[in-house]
Each structure stands twice: as structure tokens, then as C-alpha cells.
Design a protein around this motif. Structure first.
Motif, short mmCIF file in Angstrom:
data_model
loop_
_atom_site.label_atom_id
_atom_site.label_comp_id
_atom_site.label_asym_id
_atom_site.label_seq_id
_atom_site.Cartn_x
_atom_site.Cartn_y
_atom_site.Cartn_z
N ALA A 156 0.91 -1.07 0.11
CA ALA A 156 0.00 -0.15 0.16
C ALA A 156 0.88 1.23 0.12
N ILE A 157 1.73 1.59 1.05
CA ILE A 157 2.49 2.58 0.96
C ILE A 157 3.30 2.63 -0.12
N HIS A 158 4.04 1.65 -0.48
CA HIS A 158 5.07 1.73 -1.53
C HIS A 158 4.28 2.27 -2.92
N ASN A 159 3.40 1.67 -3.28
CA ASN A 159 2.49 1.87 -4.14
C ASN A 159 2.20 3.55 -4.50
N GLN A 160 1.74 4.02 -3.41
CA GLN A 160 1.40 5.38 -3.03
C GLN A 160 2.62 6.35 -3.25
N ARG A 161 3.88 5.77 -2.87
CA ARG A 161 4.94 6.51 -2.98
C ARG A 161 5.49 6.73 -4.35
N ARG A 162 5.36 5.45 -4.88
CA ARG A 162 6.05 5.14 -6.22
C ARG A 162 5.37 6.10 -7.27
N SER A 163 4.13 6.02 -7.04
CA SER A 163 3.32 6.96 -7.90
C SER A 163 3.18 8.30 -7.57
N ILE A 211 -3.86 15.83 6.95
CA ILE A 211 -4.02 14.51 7.18
C ILE A 211 -2.59 14.31 7.92
N THR A 212 -2.90 13.63 9.22
CA THR A 212 -1.78 13.09 10.01
C THR A 212 -1.30 11.84 9.39
N ARG A 213 -0.06 11.32 9.78
CA ARG A 213 0.44 10.11 9.33
C ARG A 213 -0.41 9.02 9.82
N TRP A 214 -0.81 8.87 11.33
CA TRP A 214 -1.52 8.17 11.89
C TRP A 214 -2.94 8.02 11.39
N GLU A 215 -3.57 9.03 10.75
CA GLU A 215 -4.87 8.92 10.14
C GLU A 215 -4.60 8.23 8.82
N SER A 230 2.64 3.74 13.02
CA SER A 230 2.30 5.18 13.05
C SER A 230 3.49 5.89 13.44
N ALA A 231 4.11 5.38 14.41
CA ALA A 231 4.87 6.22 15.24
C ALA A 231 6.54 6.14 14.08
N ILE A 232 6.60 5.08 13.62
CA ILE A 232 7.75 4.96 12.81
C ILE A 232 7.33 5.76 11.42
N PHE A 233 6.28 5.49 10.76
CA PHE A 233 5.86 6.24 9.70
C PHE A 233 5.82 7.81 9.94
N ALA A 234 5.43 8.20 10.86
CA ALA A 234 5.57 9.91 11.41
C ALA A 234 6.94 10.39 11.25
#
Lengths: 234, 335
Positions: A66-73, A84-88, A221-225
Motif C-alpha cells: 500500500a505505502i510503496h505503491n502510493q510513494r512510487r506513483s 491528514i496526519t500520518r497516523w490517520e 504510525s510512530a515509525i511512519f511519522a
């Protein structure tokens, strides 16, 4: 909280073809199993267990990419540019793959129930199986999502698989670890399902699975933030 | 206006510019270093970068590819974290999500979901907390303003790059933002589209909004920006009001009559008037020489460069053009 639902629905929309293909596969193989269950009860059970394993693996892959595809595109930029916060954002993805898993489990429960009913067997077992499968998928997906915040999708799934397997190995030495990442325990229980033997769902494992999914999401969420989501292509 | 904005008002870096207006975007000694896995390689994208964008201005942000423009923008939007330093967006630290509710952002290389255009604009508006009827009204307005009415039901994946950029602008503007951060907003637009966007930005400024505009279209920047910053190799090279930046403090153009222009390098003759450029330090000596030679000075003006010339001067290390101009001017100063 409403943006979380929007992100989840959007995730489902983006993944609709993958979900549809898996459902189609389940329906086709379920129909085939239903047609032959009177003569081959074991085959019908095998179908259900096989689909259960597919469900968990599919959820892990769906969550990990999910994250990978969104970042790549680079589509992630337009979303995270909003309030939007990262946790959201991660909650939206988590809810998205949970809905996908729920759809699959519901379809499998329906199909399983129909197959069992068709064979004159008690259909209630299919619902318990589906709930256990959903719980196992939730933990596996959450783990894959957690690892995908800092690894690529393939490594995320691999690490998830290693962790689940490790839990299975450690269970041999200490039953206390049964409730830690209970994917192995839940799947083992699903695979032990039988019409002949007395079988009951491991409800404590299901409850732990949901609690741990939330905890894993919080860690993710803590890591992704703290992660950079934009890869500059200048 | 928040207290944070008030306290930040008038704070400015590098150019000494102080309008007394609140800063809406502020970088304070920001550095960003990209590190590869295991930190074997690192690239410094921004280094000790300080900048302040005031409320109500159109701010041009220029630099060659790889200069650090997008990095600076991504830091402000909270997409990444600074290695050192800090910054504020609308009075809040970078990365504070609620502040982005009042920001419109358009990324370079617009990437949007494959949905019908109208649904897409509504989706991004909803992510910013907008609800009907306000969302429906603003969506409709944006589709109208950006001339997307005809394609509002078409899937974004089937649009041309120019149309997609319009959709990107629509989603950036749908929340009626106080601050617009636009990374190459007109790169894929046709001339008519560019004019429309330019007018849109001017209208935004007239209504008190701030525009932070990164673009390679220097003529466009020169035309609409109140202030300009030029960044190169992660460092801020120059920042200031556009007319002042373009007006050279080092060189003057002298127009004279009654002198022989053939002795002056780079001189141009028009009728009986000869014009040439000298260094400001040599201006007095050049004028005295004209008078001594029986000529008359018609006018002396500071040299006004184009933004392109300034950009090249600041970003090209070994520009033959710049060095040629410099040598001409040096020669004229002692002619």
C-alpha cells in the motif's frame, strides 16, 4: 475520523481488481468443491483451508504494497498535503485492507456455509472459521504494513512470514508465546478444523489478534511519522 | 492570525527585507541531507537555508534542476524532516497537519488517483475537512475557473498532461487556501492556460492570499512575483524584491552623444547616441572622459537585467556569456 474512511475507500477502489480476482477464484473453486462434496468431503474441507491460507497471504501482500505503491506513483503527496496526519493515513490503509479481508472472509463464510449445507453438514463452523481467518488476516496485514514503513513490500511480507513461523517454532518451547502474534495459532486451529472431531474457535486468540493489530498499527504510525515520504527526483 | 504568526511578522532572512507583514512560510537554517542505506553515500540537498515568505505576496522560487527547490517545498509540507534547523508554515512547525488545512499544494509531476475529475476534486476537498454544501460549491467553482466543466465526468487517467495539471490546481485551490505552494504549476499548460493561471494567482494575491511559486518559466516569474529567491546547490544565492534584484547595483548604462563608440567594447550606437555599460565604481571616470573628449552625457541608468540573465549569473559557474559581458564592462570602465 472521516478522512480515514475516505482513505480506506480509496484504497479499496485502488485495489478493487486484485480483490475481485481473489473473490472470483474463491467462487469458482468453491463451486467446484460444492459440486463434489457429497463424494469427497475431504476435498471440500481442503478447499476451505486452502482459501483461508490464501486470504492471509493476500492480506499481507495487499497491506505491504500500500505505502510503496502510493510513494512510487507519488500520489501520496497530494493526500499528505491535506490536513491528514500520518497516523490517520495509516489508519485509512489499515481500515482499507481490513475491509478487503472482511469482504473475503464473508464471501468465504457464505461459500463454505453453502458447500457444507449442500453436503448436509453443520454450516455454523464456516462462520467461526471466517472470524478466525479475519483475525489472523488483521494481524498479518498489520505486521506487513508495519514493516512496509521502512522496507519494500517483498521484504515486508518475508519478515511477516518469518515472524509468524518463528512464533510457531517458539510455541514448541513455551506455550505462553501462544498469544504473541497469534497468526500461527489461529491458522493452526483453522487447519485442524474437521467435521468428525470436536472443534471450537480459539476466541482468546481472536481477541488478542484484534488488540495486537491496534498496537502494531500504533507502532507503525510512530515509525511512519518519522519517515520521509517524498523521494526527490530532481 | 495566530500569535506565532505575529511574533514571526517582519522576521526576514538574507535580504534584509522587512515589510512588517506576518511571515506565512519560514525556514530557519534548514539543512537536509539524503543518506543511502547504511549511510555510505550522502547528498546535501539543502544547507543552512533560511528564507521568509510574507503574507500577501507572490514569491518566486528559482533554481536549476537539483538545486533543492522541491526538497525545500517538501520540508515545508511535512513530507520529510529536516536534518538540521527548523521552519514554520502558517505559524506552526513544519509537519503540523492542521496547518495544512489552510494550504493548497500542487506537486511537480502531478500524480492523482484514477477517478472522474469531479469526484477527485471532491475527494481532496473532503480530506481537508470540507463538507457539502461548501464542498459542492467550491468544487463547482474550481471546475468552472479552470475550465474543467467539459471533462468533469472523465477519468483523470484519460486526460492529457495539461488537463491533469488543471485538475491538480483545482484540488489545490478547492479549500480556498491562505497559502498556495505550487511546484511548476504551468509547465504542461498551453499559453492560454498559463495566462489563465497567472490571472488566477494575481487574483489570489489581490484577495490577500500568499503564493509560493517554484517555476523554470523565468519570464512568468518576472511578470508576477513580488519577490524572488534563487537557490543553487542547496544554498540560497539571492533573495529580494524583483525590480531591485534585476537592477544591478554594480553596473550603469551610460548614454552619450559626441563620442566615437567604435573604441568602446560592447557599445551600441543608435542615431548619434552611443550607449555602453560600465562598472559603478568606474562611472565617474567614464563620464569625465566623455566630457573631456567633448561629448555630452544624455543619461545614466542602473543596468536592468532580465531575470534570465540574473539566474544564469548566479547559477552558471563558467558561463561564457556572463564572463564575456564582464570582460566587456571591465574594458569599458577604463576606455
Amino acid at each position: 475520523m472521516i478522512p480515514v474512511f475516505f482513505i480506506a475507500l480509496n484504497f479499496l477502489r485502488e485495489s478493487r481488481w486484485a480483490i475481485a480476482m481473489l473473490l472470483l477464484w474463491a467462487v469458482i473453486s468453491g463451486s467446484a468443491a460444492g459440486a463434489s462434496i457429497k463424494t469427497a468431503q475431504d476435498d471440500a474441507l481442503f478447499f476451505l483451508k486452502q482459501q483461508a491460507v490464501y486470504g492471509v497471504v493476500f492480506t499481507a501482500f495487499l497491506a505491504s504494497s500500500a505505502i510503496h505503491n502510493q510513494r512510487r506513483s507519488r500520489r501520496i503527496l497530494a493526500v499528505l498535503a491535506k490536513a491528514i496526519t500520518r497516523w490517520e493515513y495509516l489508519a485509512g490503509l489499515e481500515l482499507g485492507f481490513l475491509i478487503a479481508a472482511a469482504i473475503y472472509c464473508a464471501a468465504l463464510a457464505g461459500l463454505g456455509g453453502w458447500v457444507f449445507h449442500h453436503a448436509g453438514l453443520p454450516a455454523s463452523g464456516a462462520i467461526s472459521l471466517a472470524i478466525m481467518l479475519f483475525a489472523a488476516s488483521a494481524v498479518a496485514g498489520s505486521l506487513a504494513l508495519l514493516f512496509s514503513t521502512f522496507l519494500n513490500p517483498l521484504f515486508s511480507v518475508a519478515l511477516t512470514a518469518i515472524l509468524v513461523a518463528l512464533n510457531g517454532v517458539l510455541l514448541q518451547f513455551s506455550p505462553v508465546l501462544r498469544q504473541v502474534v497469534p497468526v500461527y495459532e489461529l491458522m493452526q486451529s483453522i487447519l485442524e478444523f474437521s467435521f468428525e472431531k470436536s472443534w471450537s474457535a480459539t476466541w482468546s486468540g481472536i481477541a488478542w489478534a484484534f488488540v495486537q493489530s491496534v498496537l502494531i498499527w500504533a507502532v507503525a504510525s510512530a515509525i511512519f511519522a518519522r519517515r520521509d515520504v517524498a523521494v526527490v527526483i530532481e | 492570525m495566530t500569535q506565532g504568526l505575529r511574533s514571526g511578522g517582519g522576521l526576514s532572512f538574507c535580504d534584509g527585507y522587512n515589510s512588517g507583514v506576518a511571515a506565512v512560510l519560514e525556514y530557519e537554517h534548514v539543512a537536509k541531507t539524503y543518506r543511502s542505506l547504511f549511510r555510505r553515500r550522502s547528498v546535501c540537498a539543502l544547507d543552512d537555508f533560511s528564507l521568509s515568505v510574507e503574507q500577501g505576496e507572490i514569491f518566486g522560487f528559482l533554481g536549476p534542476n537539483g538545486a533543492g527547490k522541491s526538497t525545500a517545498i517538501h520540508l515545508a509540507m511535512g513530507f520529510m524532516r529536516a536534518t538540521r534547523g527548523s521552519g514554520q508554515l502558517l505559524g506552526q512547525r513544519f509537519g503540523y497537519a492542521p496547518a495544512r488545512k489552510r494550504v493548497g499544494f500542487l506537486a511537480e509531476n502531478v500524480a492523482l488517483y484514477h477517478q472522474p475529475v469531479k469526484d477527485l476534486v471532491r475527494f481532496y476537498g473532503a480530506l481537508n475537512g470540507m463538507r457539502d454544501p461548501e464542498l459542492a460549491k467550491r468544487t463547482s467553482e474550481m471546475l468552472e475557473v479552470l475550465e474543467l466543466r467539459d471533462v468533469e465526468r472523465r477519468n483523470a487517467s484519460k486526460l492529457s498532461r495539461g488537463m491533469l495539471q488543471r485538475v491538480g490546481l483545482a484540488q489545490a485551490l478547492v479549500n480556498d487556501p491562505e497559502l498556495l505552494i505550487l511546484d511548476e504549476p504551468t509547465s504542461a499548460l498551453d499559453p492560454l492556460g498559463r495566462v489563465a493561471v497567472r490571472e488566477l494567482l494575481l487574483r489570489a494575491r489581490a484577495s490577500g492570499k500568499t503564493v509560493f511559486l517554484s517555476s523554470h518559466l523565468l519570464s512568468e516569474i518576472e511578470l508576477i512575483c513580488d519577490r524572488v529567491a534563487i537557490v543553487n546547490n542547496g544554498k540560497l544565492m539571492r533573495v529580494g524584491r524583483t525590480p531591485e534584484l534585476l537592477e544591478s547595483s554594480e553596473e550603469s548604462e551610460i548614454v552619450a552623444t559626441g563620442i566615437d563608440g567604435s573604441n568602446l567594447e560592447g557599445a551600441t550606437e543608435e542615431g548619434n547616441e552611443v550607449s555602453f555599460v560600465v562598472k559603478r565604481a568606474d562611472q565617474r571616470r567614464a563620464i569625465e572622459r566623455i566630457w573631456a573628449g567633448g561629448g555630452e552625457v544624455v543619461r545614466v541608468n542602473p543596468v536592468r537585467r532580465s531575470l534570465e540573465e540574473l539566474f544564469l549569473e548566479l547559477t552558471e559557474d563558467n558561463s561564457s556569456r556572463a564572463s564575456q559581458q564582464k570582460s566587456n564592462r571591465a574594458a569599458n570602465g577604463v576606455a
